[in-house]
Design an enzyme around this catalytic site. Sequence first.
Site, short mmCIF file in Angstrom:
data_model
loop_
_atom_site.label_atom_id
_atom_site.label_comp_id
_atom_site.label_asym_id
_atom_site.label_seq_id
_atom_site.Cartn_x
_atom_site.Cartn_y
_atom_site.Cartn_z
N ASN A 166 5.19 6.08 3.27
CA ASN A 166 4.42 6.76 2.22
C ASN A 166 4.25 8.26 2.41
OD1 ASN A 166 3.95 4.20 0.94
ND2 ASN A 166 2.40 3.79 2.50
N THR A 167 4.88 8.81 3.44
CA THR A 167 4.91 10.25 3.65
C THR A 167 6.36 10.71 3.59
OG1 THR A 167 2.91 10.26 5.02
CG2 THR A 167 4.40 12.13 5.26
N ASN A 173 6.07 -1.33 11.46
CA ASN A 173 5.27 -0.87 10.34
C ASN A 173 5.59 -1.73 9.10
OD1 ASN A 173 3.64 0.90 8.69
ND2 ASN A 173 4.14 2.55 10.10
N PHE A 179 -1.35 8.34 4.34
CA PHE A 179 -2.10 9.02 5.40
C PHE A 179 -3.35 9.73 4.86
CE2 PHE A 179 1.62 9.76 8.62
CZ PHE A 179 1.61 8.41 8.91
N LYS A 210 5.65 3.94 16.93
CA LYS A 210 5.65 2.84 15.97
C LYS A 210 6.85 3.02 15.04
CE LYS A 210 2.60 0.25 12.87
NZ LYS A 210 1.20 0.08 12.43
N TYR A 230 -3.43 -7.20 10.59
CA TYR A 230 -4.24 -6.43 9.67
C TYR A 230 -4.42 -7.20 8.36
CZ TYR A 230 -5.54 -2.50 6.53
OH TYR A 230 -6.14 -1.69 5.61
N ASN A 285 0.84 -1.20 0.00
CA ASN A 285 0.00 0.00 0.00
C ASN A 285 0.87 1.24 0.00
OD1 ASN A 285 -0.50 1.97 2.49
ND2 ASN A 285 0.23 0.00 3.33
N ARG A 286 0.33 2.28 -0.62
CA ARG A 286 0.95 3.60 -0.55
C ARG A 286 -0.16 4.63 -0.35
NH1 ARG A 286 2.54 2.17 -6.09
NH2 ARG A 286 1.06 3.03 -7.63
N SER A 307 5.76 5.27 8.65
CA SER A 307 5.11 4.99 7.38
C SER A 307 6.06 5.37 6.24
CB SER A 307 3.81 5.79 7.23
OG SER A 307 3.32 5.70 5.90
#
Length: 411
Positions: free
Chosen positions: A230-231, A299, A145, A270, A372, A141-142, A228
Site C-alpha cells: 500500500n506504499t 505480509n 502506513f 518482513k 492478526y 486493507n489499504r 506492504s
Amino acid sequence: MGRLFTGATLGLVIAGGAYASTVDEGTFCGWLFSATKLVNPFFAYLDPEVAHRLAVSAAARGWVPKEKRPDLPILGLDMWGRKFSNPVGLAAGFDKNAEAVEGLLGLGFGFVEVGSVTPFPQEGNPKPRLFRLPQECAVINRYGFNSEGIVAVAKRLGAQHGKRKMDETSRAPGSSNDDIKHGGKAGPGILGVNLGKNKTSEDAAADYVQGVHTLSQYADYLVINVSSPNTPGLRMLQGRKQLKDLIKKVQAARDEMQWGEEGPPPLLVKIAPDLSKQDLEDIAAVALTLHLDGLIISNTTVSRPDVVRKYPVAEETGGLSGKPLFDMSTNVLKEMYILTRGKIPLIGCGGICSGEDAYKKIRSGASLVQLYTAFAYEGPALIPRIKAELAECLERDGFKSIHEAVGADFR
C-alpha cells in the site's frame, strides 16, 4: 450501538464481579476470556476501521481480560537471547502507534509487534480502506502506513519503559531475582517495533535509520517492512541490490549506537508472499551474507485466491490477509527455510486461525508465529485456545519443545 456496547460491557463487569468472589483466579480468568465471545459479535455491526479503533482503545484502557494462567512449559523457547513464554505473537498493523502494548501483552501473547511506524506523521490512504470478508475469515486493507510518527511512539514506549523500571526498583528488598518475570523491555512479553517509510520520502534508507535511532532502545527486536503493498515503490526494496544496501545501512546505524550487556536488538526483514523463486533466492542470499537476525514471512498478498474472487469486495485494491493467505505464505516459508538452510530464524505469519495452523508453520520452519486477522474476528478468546491446541499438537507428535518441532517436515 455505543449504548448497547457499553451496557453489555457493564453487565459483564457486574456479573464477573459476583462470579469472582466464588472461584479461584485461574478459573475466573478463563471465564473472562470466554465471556469476550459475547461482546465480540457487536464489533461486526460497526464500520471495520471504527471497530479496529475501538478494539485498540479497549486494550489501551485495560478493558480486556488479563491472562493470569502461566503458559505451559512446552511452549517456551529462547530466541536472540530472549525468553518467550510462548511462540504466538500479534503481528504489526493492529497497534500501529504503540497505544496498547501493556494491554495486548497482558492478553497472553508471547510477543507483540507495533507499527509500522513512519518517521513523520501521515494520514495514510483515503477512507474507506478496510474491507471484511467474514465468510472466509479474511480482510483486505489499504491503510498505507497511517502513523502518528516516531516521536509520538517514542514518547509512549519511553513512558512505559520508565514505568516498568520503577516497578522493578520498588519491589521489596527481600524479593529475589527469580521472583521477577523479566520478559522483555515492555514487561511480561517481548516487544517488536516495525519500521516503515513515509510515502513521499525519496530516501528510504534514511527513514529506516531514523526509526532505528529513535526507537531501537525500546525494542526487543526491530523489523524493516519492505513488503506492504500500500506504499508505492516499497516492494521494489526487496530486490537483491536494493535490499542489501538497505540492510547494511540500517545495521550500521544500529551498531554504532551505545548498547549495554544485552547488545543491540535483533534486526529482521518482513517480506511479501508474492515473490518469484528468483526473488526468494536473492533475499536468502542477502540474509545469509549479512547475517540477518531473522525474516518474517509474510505480509499481505495483492493476489486474490479463487476462494475470494466470487465476492465483490475482492475487487478492492490492497493487501489480502486471513485464512486464504495461509497456503501461499506457508509455501514461501517452507521455501525460505530450505534456502537459508535453517540458519536464520523465521517468523511465520499469514492465515493462522488455530493451533494446528500455528503448528504447521512451525513444522515448515517457523520458530515463532504471528496472527492478526483471526484475532480481529474472534477476539481475546482465540489466544488461549490457539496456545492449548498448539501444545496438544506438540505432545501428540512426541515433541518436548517448540525448538524440536521447527522445520520437522524437512528433517
